[in-house]
Design an enzyme around this catalytic site. Structure first.
Site, mmCIF file in Angstrom:
data_model
loop_
_atom_site.group_PDB
_atom_site.id
_atom_site.type_symbol
_atom_site.label_atom_id
_atom_site.label_comp_id
_atom_site.label_asym_id
_atom_site.label_seq_id
_atom_site.Cartn_x
_atom_site.Cartn_y
_atom_site.Cartn_z
ATOM 1 N N TYR A 135 0.846 -1.195 0.000
ATOM 2 C CA TYR A 135 0.000 0.000 0.000
ATOM 3 C C TYR A 135 0.885 1.250 0.000
ATOM 4 O O TYR A 135 1.352 1.709 1.041
ATOM 5 C CB TYR A 135 -0.942 0.019 1.204
ATOM 6 N N PRO B 146 -14.741 -7.271 2.560
ATOM 7 C CA PRO B 146 -15.796 -8.044 3.234
ATOM 8 C C PRO B 146 -17.215 -7.588 2.915
ATOM 9 O O PRO B 146 -18.168 -8.309 3.226
ATOM 10 C CB PRO B 146 -15.486 -7.845 4.718
ATOM 11 N N GLY C 289 -20.131 -5.666 -2.936
ATOM 12 C CA GLY C 289 -21.469 -5.839 -3.476
ATOM 13 C C GLY C 289 -22.571 -5.521 -2.489
ATOM 14 O O GLY C 289 -23.616 -4.992 -2.858
#
Length: 270
Positions: free
Chosen positions: A54, A199, A202
């Site tokens: 990252y 987690p 959608g």
């Protein structure tokens, strides 16, 4: 909030925070990112996930700026095994490279020991025994507390456990993405922490009529239902939802208080 002891001896609250989305460039966005990290700790989150990948360590430096000296109960876990070469990233699990990455992580996080260090990806060009052997050596030297894996199969997890104790697995998993169900089951059987990344994939936008209906019945968001389902799915699951927004962070954290009934779980499980 319920706790889970990673590796059997490192207690954390089960709902953590993924720092991947925090901006690290100078300016107002960075100041906001620092505020989000600090708010996570204020809320009582004791598990924060970052990685060498990252920003090439910039995310680790941001967390140190925001939170060091760390509260005694805070675990900042990081990952190694993916490095930048020019404009590209590549897997690099060579022992000498892993040792450099761990030393860099220790320096950037301003700690003498990383309590949970995860191999971000298995390097297919380096023998697994060499990769995990290097991490085991670093653990024996006291630079690492516990060793975890990320994005592994059931077979890879089994092979790894023959080489060294594995404390955690970080695979993509959510209510609407259960590709790694068998890996989760293997972790639960062995008491290994399972940290699902992405987690709420959608669930925050679309997820079908059942998810929307359950959220409406409980007066919560679909993302909160997705996180509550994960917490109910297995006692070894430690979700690490990420955000760069304080309000969204607080919404995610509140998911720990969402109570799904047996009927809700049956409907969502289907």
């Amino acid at each position: 909030m319920e706790q889970f002891a990673i590796g059997g001896d490192l207690p954390v609250r089960r709902l953590g925070f993924g720092a991947m989305h925090l901006p690290t460039d100078a300016g107002p966005a960075r100041e906001n990112a620092i505020a989000v990290a600090r708010r996570a700790v204020e809320l009582g989150i004791t598990l924060i996930d970052t990685a060498h990948l990252y920003g090439g360590g910039a995310n680790e430096e941001l967390l140190a700026e925001a939170l060091h000296p760390y509260p005694d109960d805070l675990v900042v876990t990081t990952k190694v095994g993916v490095v930048r070469t020019g404009d590209d990233w590549k897997y690099d699990g060579r022992p000498e490279s892993l040792r450099v990455q761990v030393d860099e992580g220790l320096r950037r996080l301003r700690v003498e020991r990383i309590e949970l260090l995860q191999l971000h990806r298995i390097d297919p060009e380096t023998p697994l025994a060499d990769q995990l052997g290097a991490l085991r050596d670093l653990r024996d030297e006291g630079k690492i507390g516990r060793i975890g894996l990320s994005e592994v199969t059931v077979d890879e997890l089994a092979r790894a456990r023959e080489i060294v104790d594995i404390a955690s697995v970080q695979n993509r998993y959510s209510l609407l993405d259960r590709e790694h169900e068998a890996v989760l089951d293997a972790c639960e059987a062995a008491g290994i922490a399972f940290l699902p990344w992405r987690p709420v994939l959608g669930a925050a936008s679309s997820g079908g009529a059942e998810l929307t209906a359950v959220a409406a019945e409980l007066g919560v968001t679909t993302a909160q239902v997705g996180l509550a389902w994960l917490l109910a799915r297995s006692p070894v699951i430690l979700p690490i939802p990420g955000t760069a927004n304080v309000a969204h962070l607080e919404e995610n954290f509140a998911a720990a208080e969402v109570k799904l009934t047996g009927e809700h779980l049956e409907r969502l499980g289907a």
